[in-house]
Design a protein around this motif. Sequence first.
Motif, PDB file in Angstrom:
ATOM      1  N   PRO A 215       0.816  -1.296   0.186  1.00  0.00           N
ATOM      2  CA  PRO A 215      -0.155   0.085   0.017  1.00  0.00           C
ATOM      3  C   PRO A 215       0.920   1.296   0.094  1.00  0.00           C
ATOM      4  O   PRO A 215       1.804   1.203   0.760  1.00  0.00           O
ATOM      5  N   THR A 216       0.451   2.099  -0.647  1.00  0.00           N
ATOM      6  CA  THR A 216       1.102   3.536  -0.749  1.00  0.00           C
ATOM      7  C   THR A 216       0.122   4.750  -0.808  1.00  0.00           C
ATOM      8  O   THR A 216      -1.032   4.411  -0.564  1.00  0.00           O
ATOM      9  N   ASP A 217       0.669   6.000  -0.945  1.00  0.00           N
ATOM     10  CA  ASP A 217      -0.264   7.228  -0.784  1.00  0.00           C
ATOM     11  C   ASP A 217      -0.507   7.668  -2.239  1.00  0.00           C
ATOM     12  O   ASP A 217       0.326   7.291  -3.116  1.00  0.00           O
ATOM     13  N   LEU A 218      -1.654   8.427  -2.346  1.00  0.00           N
ATOM     14  CA  LEU A 218      -1.734   8.823  -3.630  1.00  0.00           C
ATOM     15  C   LEU A 218      -1.952  10.387  -3.682  1.00  0.00           C
ATOM     16  O   LEU A 218      -2.662  11.038  -2.700  1.00  0.00           O
ATOM     17  N   LEU A 219      -1.176  11.073  -4.358  1.00  0.00           N
ATOM     18  CA  LEU A 219      -1.228  12.567  -4.695  1.00  0.00           C
ATOM     19  C   LEU A 219      -1.703  12.722  -6.053  1.00  0.00           C
ATOM     20  O   LEU A 219      -1.284  12.656  -7.005  1.00  0.00           O
ATOM     21  N   GLU A 220      -3.110  13.282  -6.086  1.00  0.00           N
ATOM     22  CA  GLU A 220      -3.790  13.585  -7.423  1.00  0.00           C
ATOM     23  C   GLU A 220      -3.782  14.851  -7.570  1.00  0.00           C
ATOM     24  O   GLU A 220      -4.508  15.805  -6.741  1.00  0.00           O
TER      25      GLU A 220
END
Length: 144
Positions: free
Chosen positions: A107-112
């Motif tokens: 799992p990772t993070d998302l910057l949209e």
Amino acid sequence: MASSVVLQPLVAELSWKTHPGDEVLQQLHAGLLSKLPDLQSLVILVSAKGKQRSYPAGQDFVDEVLQMKGRSVKYRQPFGQFSNPNPHIAVATAEWLGDVLQHLAEPTDLLELYCGCGSHTVALAPFFRQVLAVEINRHLVDAA
């Protein structure tokens, strides 16, 4: 479960030289609904002298519900703002991105960036630990 698009209200966009008034819009709204008995809801968007109003008042958006691989993704599209006009493509794109993301090792993070009203943000959030979505248009931020 197959992907699908839930039926949305009919949006009629009309341009006038001057605003026709609420009584005229009420009669037009009722007349259209009587001629289209299968229609669940109708929104009239009126443009006059560079200003937009909606009838019924305050209904200046469309809430969309897209079915993507067994889950419903709901988001709001305000009138006059950027949006994807083809919900079938929105579903196909989000499902394709989801298929790609299933292969993440951990799992990772998302910057949209340029998230708009958040249609991809909402659809992809389950694949990430945290999501930060950025948008400069305040109307789309409110919708997201």
